[in-house]
Design an enzyme around this catalytic site. Structure first.
Site, mmCIF file in Angstrom:
data_model
loop_
_atom_site.group_PDB
_atom_site.id
_atom_site.type_symbol
_atom_site.label_atom_id
_atom_site.label_comp_id
_atom_site.label_asym_id
_atom_site.label_seq_id
_atom_site.Cartn_x
_atom_site.Cartn_y
_atom_site.Cartn_z
ATOM 1 N N THR A 2 0.852 -1.184 0.000
ATOM 2 C CA THR A 2 0.000 0.000 0.000
ATOM 3 C C THR A 2 0.887 1.233 0.000
ATOM 4 O O THR A 2 2.106 1.122 -0.024
ATOM 5 C CB THR A 2 -0.912 -0.005 1.246
ATOM 6 O OG1 THR A 2 -1.948 0.936 1.052
ATOM 7 C CG2 THR A 2 -0.145 0.322 2.503
ATOM 8 N N GLY A 157 0.076 6.019 -6.970
ATOM 9 C CA GLY A 157 -0.867 5.082 -7.575
ATOM 10 C C GLY A 157 -0.690 4.934 -9.074
ATOM 11 O O GLY A 157 -1.009 3.889 -9.645
ATOM 12 N N CYS A 160 2.964 2.671 -8.823
ATOM 13 C CA CYS A 160 3.047 1.434 -8.035
ATOM 14 C C CYS A 160 1.808 0.568 -8.269
ATOM 15 O O CYS A 160 0.689 1.014 -8.018
ATOM 16 C CB CYS A 160 3.175 1.777 -6.549
ATOM 17 S SG CYS A 160 3.186 0.331 -5.473
ATOM 18 N N THR A 163 -0.762 0.048 -5.317
ATOM 19 C CA THR A 163 -1.402 1.247 -4.777
ATOM 20 C C THR A 163 -2.513 1.665 -5.732
ATOM 21 O O THR A 163 -2.289 1.734 -6.940
ATOM 22 C CB THR A 163 -0.371 2.389 -4.636
ATOM 23 O OG1 THR A 163 0.674 1.963 -3.760
ATOM 24 C CG2 THR A 163 -1.004 3.649 -4.082
#
Length: 174
Positions: A2, A157, A160, A163
């Site tokens: 995350t 986001g 990754c 994410t």
């Protein structure tokens, strides 16, 4: 994993996180809440790592906050001590980012309590991307802490795969 990011600017501190829960290479859930308010809404906390492990740590941390009457520094140090010495806790795989109106810390499973030097924390798989983005925004814009955290999470986001763009944002204005 995350991405959790915490930004402090002016009279505001924010912790924000994405909502993706992954099991290996599979997305299991997209709307998890990894950021919470603790101790009468005076402390923010976010986690990266194993979800069940993080909930255990949230409970322990909240208990330490109660024992130490909301003293974030003392609660963080005491949780880290327990984490380092308790056989069960040592097996937990998670990181916590915590903040109140006076301080911000990363608490690790190695028993470390790290206070960031630039009022910026980023943990999790997208942490390095979020940290780079937030650092640039802190240095080169007048955006609020909340706006910086949101933009940093969006950038993380985009890069990754662990994410997503479903953000939870908690802030304290002081």
């Amino acid at each position: 994993m995350t991405t959790i990011v915490s930004v402090r600017r002016g009279n505001q501190v924010v912790i924000a996180g994405d909502g993706q829960v992954s099991l290996g290479n599979t997305v299991m859930k997209g709307n998890a809440k990894k950021v919470r308010r603790l101790y009468n809404n005076k402390v923010l906390a976010g986690f990266a790592g194993g979800t069940a492990d993080a909930f255990t740590l949230f409970e322990r941390f909240e208990s330490k906050l109660e024992i130490h009457q909301g003293n974030l520094t003392r609660a963080a140090v005491e949780l880290a001590k327990d984490w380092r010495t308790d056989r069960m806790l040592r097996k937990l795989e998670a990181l916590l980012a915590v903040a109140d109106e006076t301080a911000s810390f990363i608490i690790t499973g190695n028993g470390d309590v790290v206070q960031p030097e630039n009022d910026l924390i980023a943990i999790g798989s997208g942490g390095p991307f979020a940290q780079a983005a937030a650092s640039a925004l802190l240095d080169n814009t007048e955006l609020s802490a909340e706006e910086i955290a949101e933009k940093a999470l969006t950038i993380a986001g985009n890069i990754c795969v662990f994410t997503n763009h479903n953000h939870t944002v908690e802030k304290i204005d002081y």
